[in-house]
Write a protein that holds these residues in place. Structure first.
Motif, PDB file in Angstrom:
ATOM      1  N   ALA A 120       2.076 -22.472  23.529  1.00 24.63           N
ATOM      2  CA  ALA A 120       2.470 -21.377  22.818  1.00 24.63           C
ATOM      3  C   ALA A 120       3.733 -21.342  24.223  1.00 24.63           C
ATOM      4  CB  ALA A 120       1.498 -19.800  23.102  1.00 24.63           C
ATOM      5  N   SER A 121       4.159 -21.630  24.768  1.00 23.20           N
ATOM      6  CA  SER A 121       5.341 -21.197  25.923  1.00 23.20           C
ATOM      7  C   SER A 121       6.386 -22.078  25.492  1.00 23.20           C
ATOM      8  CB  SER A 121       5.300 -21.921  27.270  1.00 23.20           C
ATOM      9  OG  SER A 121       4.200 -20.957  27.967  1.00 23.20           O
ATOM     10  N   LEU A 122       5.808 -23.162  24.313  1.00 24.86           N
ATOM     11  CA  LEU A 122       6.882 -24.378  23.951  1.00 24.86           C
ATOM     12  C   LEU A 122       7.638 -23.691  22.714  1.00 24.86           C
ATOM     13  CD1 LEU A 122       8.268 -26.578  23.374  1.00 24.86           C
ATOM     14  CD2 LEU A 122       6.241 -28.175  22.277  1.00 24.86           C
ATOM     15  N   ALA A 123       6.617 -23.192  21.838  1.00 25.67           N
ATOM     16  CA  ALA A 123       6.828 -22.707  20.685  1.00 25.67           C
ATOM     17  C   ALA A 123       7.913 -21.089  21.507  1.00 25.67           C
ATOM     18  CB  ALA A 123       5.430 -22.080  20.334  1.00 25.67           C
TER      19      ALA A 123
ATOM     20  N   LEU B 196       1.166 -18.708  16.996  1.00 24.33           N
ATOM     21  CA  LEU B 196       0.686 -19.938  16.383  1.00 24.33           C
ATOM     22  C   LEU B 196       1.236 -21.287  17.477  1.00 24.33           C
ATOM     23  CD1 LEU B 196       1.118 -21.645  13.131  1.00 24.33           C
ATOM     24  CD2 LEU B 196       3.835 -21.147  13.816  1.00 24.33           C
ATOM     25  N   GLY B 197       1.623 -20.787  17.543  1.00 29.11           N
ATOM     26  CA  GLY B 197       1.762 -22.658  19.005  1.00 29.11           C
ATOM     27  C   GLY B 197       0.288 -22.303  20.069  1.00 29.11           C
TER      28      GLY B 197
ATOM     29  N   GLY C 148      -2.387 -16.657  23.068  1.00 26.79           N
ATOM     30  CA  GLY C 148      -0.703 -16.241  22.695  1.00 26.79           C
ATOM     31  C   GLY C 148       0.298 -14.991  22.400  1.00 26.79           C
ATOM     32  N   ALA C 149      -0.852 -13.160  22.439  1.00 30.73           N
ATOM     33  CA  ALA C 149      -0.144 -12.382  22.250  1.00 30.73           C
ATOM     34  C   ALA C 149       0.107 -12.561  24.392  1.00 30.73           C
ATOM     35  CB  ALA C 149      -1.458 -11.460  22.000  1.00 30.73           C
ATOM     36  N   THR C 150      -1.078 -12.131  24.787  1.00 28.48           N
ATOM     37  CA  THR C 150      -0.626 -12.312  26.092  1.00 28.48           C
ATOM     38  C   THR C 150       0.449 -13.186  26.857  1.00 28.48           C
ATOM     39  OG1 THR C 150      -2.756 -11.538  26.874  1.00 28.48           O
ATOM     40  CG2 THR C 150      -2.082 -12.479  28.268  1.00 28.48           C
ATOM     41  N   THR C 151       0.637 -14.562  26.013  1.00 30.40           N
ATOM     42  CA  THR C 151       1.682 -15.600  26.909  1.00 30.40           C
ATOM     43  C   THR C 151       3.361 -14.767  26.779  1.00 30.40           C
ATOM     44  OG1 THR C 151       0.070 -17.521  26.286  1.00 30.40           O
ATOM     45  CG2 THR C 151       2.600 -18.033  26.704  1.00 30.40           C
ATOM     46  N   ALA C 152       3.057 -14.780  25.570  1.00 38.05           N
ATOM     47  CA  ALA C 152       4.518 -13.963  24.559  1.00 38.05           C
ATOM     48  C   ALA C 152       5.056 -12.812  25.476  1.00 38.05           C
ATOM     49  CB  ALA C 152       3.994 -13.211  23.161  1.00 38.05           C
TER      50      ALA C 152
END
Length: 347
Positions: free
Chosen positions: A113-116, A138-139, A262-266
């Protein structure tokens, strides 16, 4: 002589604790969470009293203490949501893979997720909150599929050790790719490095609101997967014999966990080890029944992240340690202990 009609297979009982003890643990975690929320609002570089807290909740910003409370309230809310999401996602991932080493960080999902997100910022000038969230999800999803595919190759299928190795290798490779993407972009390097550590500092309700629908859907899907995960814990063949659609059960539960990660990482950046530590501790308390394990993992994750945030404010005064650093210090020894255990093949 007529034969009796065959009876449907009965679901074997799952080992665990009594419902009374589980209820006590649930009440205890809710109480602890309330105490930690109160501490999160009051503890920091400046101590504040209850008068300032009530005044700030009423919308008054007349003193420095009231202004400090106004900043800590959204920070506390974000830590609560992010901790609950990561704790629940870790429990779901361990249940789906029957892998005690499963964790959004160890399996590389958070780093994917971070890379995306970093690629979107550096190459496509991504700025909107919704774009961050969708890109991170998505990532995370693509990384989860990639790691599971790599870990399933060869004899024995997706064993815990192969999944952990595939996830660790993927995480290291993606971390290197993040550095490669960021290095030529000095204009975004500082912000990306700070975000990559993982933290809840500087949270505002404007940052939190866009992520709430994704977290709500992720929470709902994950919690509704409890019975499916109980079936999967019995083995694929027995689960199928009980009428469970194994592939759909895995896919739906995984989708809920990916939404949460994904939502948390964003919004927070990658925070590691929380999804590993909390489900294990909750499993020791309430057993393996996911109907209890999932909600308790969410509560436990919220408690642990709030405690880590409070600890980070105290031990580095007047500066702060981000929660990503604190959870890494707490989680790394726990990970080593799990790896050294004899029974690591399945839950």
């Amino acid at each position: 002589m007529t034969q009796a009609a065959p009876q449907p297979a009965r679901r074997p009982p799952l080992p665990g604790r009594s419902n009374r003890n589980r209820s006590l643990f649930l009440v205890g975690l809710v109480t602890l969470l309330a105490v930690l929320c109160a501490l999160s609002v009051t503890v920091g570089t400046r101590e504040v009293g209850w008068a300032d807290i009530w005044a700030s909740l009423a919308g008054r910003l007349e003193t420095i203490g009231q202004a400090a409370v106004a900043l800590r309230i959204p920070r506390t809310a974000l830590a609560l949501l992010a901790g609950a999401a990561l704790g629940l996602a870790g429990a779901v991932m361990q249940g789906v893979t029957r892998n005690p080493l499963a964790d959004p960080g160890i399996l590389g999902v958070n780093m994917g997720a971070s890379l995306a997100v970093v690629v979107g910022v550096a190459w496509f000038d991504m700025t909107s909150a919704n774009a961050f969230i969708w890109t991170a999800i998505l990532g995370a999803g693509c990384t989860a599929v990639f790691v599971y595919t790599i870990g399933s190759l060869g004899r024995g299928g997706a064993t815990p050790l192969k999944l952990a190795l595939a996830g660790a290798a993927t995480s290291v490779a993606f971390a290197s790719m993040v550095i490669a993407v960021v290095l030529p972009r000095g204009d975004i390097a500082g912000g990306v490095r700070s975000w990559q550590i993982g933290g809840v500092g500087g949270a505002t309700f404007d940052r939190i609101l866009p992520v709430l629908p994704f977290l709500a859907v992720g929470f709902a899907i994950s919690l509704l997967s409890a019975r499916k995960l109980n079936s999967l814990a019995l083995g694929d063949e027995l689960a199928a014999g009980l009428g469970e659609r194994v592939a759909f059960a895995r896919a739906s539960a995984s989708f809920g966990a990916i939404l949460l990660c994904g939502a948390t990482t964003a919004v927070c950046g990658p925070i590691g080890f929380l999804g590993l530590v909390v489900p294990h501790l909750c499993r020791l308390l309430v057993g393996v029944d996911h109907r209890w394990l999932l909600p308790l993992s969410a509560l436990g994750g919220a408690c642990l992240l709030l405690a880590a945030d409070i600890l980070g404010r105290i031990i580095a005064r007047p500066a702060e340690l981000d929660v990503g650093i604190v959870t890494a210090f707490l989680g790394a020894p726990f990970f080593i202990w799990i790896v050294r255990r004899q029974r690591v093949r399945e839950l």
